[in-house]
Design an enzyme around this catalytic site. Structure first.
Site: not given
Ligand code: UGA
Length: 429
Positions: A203, A35, A262, A150, A326, A248, A259, A16
């Site tokens: 968030k 940092d 957690k 974020e 992770r 999604f 994320c 971030v």
């Molecule tokens: C997620 C959120 O989408 C962000 O908006 C947020 O800022 C972030 O967490 C965070 O809190 O820092 P991220 O973990 O980077 O982002 O990735 P995503 O694209 O959301 O995917 C998360 C997981 O869900 C992945 O393993 C992906 O494969 C899975 N996923 C996603 C599915 O299994 N199906 C879907 O339709 C979409």
């Protein structure tokens, strides 16, 4: 854009922090990054980027004259008024968020009426209130505090920063919130102004809702398998309803990443700690854990017993375009398969080094072509673009068996079947 914008500070150069820093540099700010890790700062000063994120290294290079890196707060405090806190808040053993890095920042910042702490790190709802009390106790009550969570996603972080769906700003009135709003103005995103607790909750609720959507469609997929329906068509059919939306709704081997895992658990525990049992989130978590293991049952159905069978895993990272391991479903899958006595080989274009840190004995191949050799079954775990372009006739020729499990519903079943292989997706009739 113009170079006359006010300098800002960024504390913490993880995911971030770095994206925030380079994003604001891109729109014309001088950015002072701090940092506590000297090795990381030395790397960044050499123009090297400690994480894998498409476009980040190039954008840091393009904005190098506006980016300043240090292990000390002094330069940042001397030049910048808005100090963005972007430190990690990993889960504790109890599943709550570990706020020790946030408290270290609070302890380190000087008492100053000229500075604003802008919280970007994901923190439990109520943290801002507590931090303001702690700051007051330390004689730093004049320091303003704003919550500005974020929402960027790994793999598309820069685009997400520059084109946000919204910017959320939680404050208690005063000019600090207005200054943060002005800073984001060039991005022309909808702005949500609210109080600090509500910003913190936005968030957590956003991540919990997205995770709920994924667990929901995964359960629909599982029922589709029982009833010979196709979850891809079902997702399209429900997603066209504007109230639901198409995103999604991709069924697969469960969500991973730091994320969702957690924040869903943190929100559930936060509710429990305040006396409310958030029943729905318990199911979201459980469905996801079971979904990660479902592929093992599919393999067992085709290959029983799994002992001695060669299983090739295509992809290790929790999603494409990142080396982040992770919460990756591949870890659960590889461990479960090994426990069954299967011989697991893996290939990931980027995440091998990170994966080996978590599972040092992982057998990693050099390429997708290599990992499928002599495999009884191939499992697509991460939908990296190169896996979608594989020549399945060549794969079929190299394999010992015929089974392809598509853990992301990303492959074309007709092409796989035309190559003489047996295709099974998640919830695809
Ligand atoms: C997620 C959120 O989408 C962000 O908006 C947020 O800022 C972030 O967490 C965070 O809190 O820092 P991220 O973990 O980077 O982002 O990735 P995503 O694209 O959301 O995917 C998360 C997981 O869900 C992945 O393993 C992906 O494969 C899975 N996923 C996603 C599915 O299994 N199906 C879907 O339709 C979409």
């Amino acid at each position: 854009m113009n170079g006359t914008r006010k300098p800002i500070g960024v504390i913490g150069t993880g995911y971030v922090g770095l994206v925030t820093a380079v994003g604001f540099a891109e729109i014309g700010c001088e950015v002072y990054c701090v940092d506590i890790d000297p090795a990381k700062i030395a790397m960044l000063e050499r123009g090297e980027v400690p994480i894998y994120e498409p476009g980040l290294e190039e954008m840091i290079a393009a904005n190098s004259s506006r980016l300043h890196f240090s292990t000390s707060l002094d330069d940042m405090v001397a030049h910048a008024r808005l100090l963005f806190v972007c430190v990690g808040t990993p889960p504790t053993h109890a599943g709550d968020a570990d706020l020790s890095a946030v408290y270290a920042v609070v302890d380190a910042v000087p008492a100053s009426a000229d500075h604003v702490l802008v919280m970007k790190s994901t923190v439990p709802c109520g943290t801002g209130r507590t931090l303001k009390r702690v700051l007051a106790e330390q004689g730093k009550g004049s320091l303003a505090y704003v919550s500005c969570p974020e929402f960027l996603k790994e793999g598309s972080a820069i685009d997400d920063f520059l084109h946000p769906d919204r910017v959320v700003i939680g404050d208690e009135g005063g000019v600090a919130g207005d200054e943060v709003e002005a800073l984001y103005a060039p991005l022309r995103a909808p702005i949500v102004r609210t109080d600090i607790a509500s910003a913190e909750m936005i968030k957590l609720a956003a991540n919990a809702f997205l995770a709920t959507k994924i667990s929901f469609i995964n359960e629909i997929a599982n029922v589709c398998e029982e009833l010979d329906a196709n979850v891809i068509d079902v997702a399209e059919g429900i997603g066209l309803d504007h109230r639901i939306g198409p995103k999604f709704l991709q069924a697969g081997v469960g969500y991973g990443g730091s994320c969702f895992t957690k924040d869903v658990s943190a929100l559930k525990l936060l509710a429990a700690n305040s006396g409310y049992h958030f029943q729905l989130l318990s199911s979201v978590i459980e469905v996801n854990e079971l979904q990660k293991r479902r592929v093992v049952a599919k393999l067992q159905r085709h290959l029983d017993p799994l002992a001695g069978k060669r299983i090739a895993l295509l992809g290790l990272a929790f999603k494409p375009n990142t080396d982040d391991m992770r919460g990756a479903s591949s870890l659960v899958l590889a461990s479960r398969l090994e426990a069954e006595g299967a011989l697991v080989r893996t290939y990931d274009p980027i995440a091998e080094t990170e994966a080996l840190k978590v599972m040092p004995k992982l057998d990693c191949a050099d390429s997708a072509q290599d990992v499928v050799v002599d495999a009884d079954a191939v499992v697509l775990v991460t939908e990296w673009p190169e896996f979608l372009e594989l020549d399945w006739s060549t794969v079929a020729g190299a394999m010992r068996g015929k089974l392809v499990i598509d853990g992301r519903n990303a492959l074309d079943p007709e092409i796989i079947r035309a190559a003489g292989l047996v295709y099974e997706g998640i919830g695809r009739a």
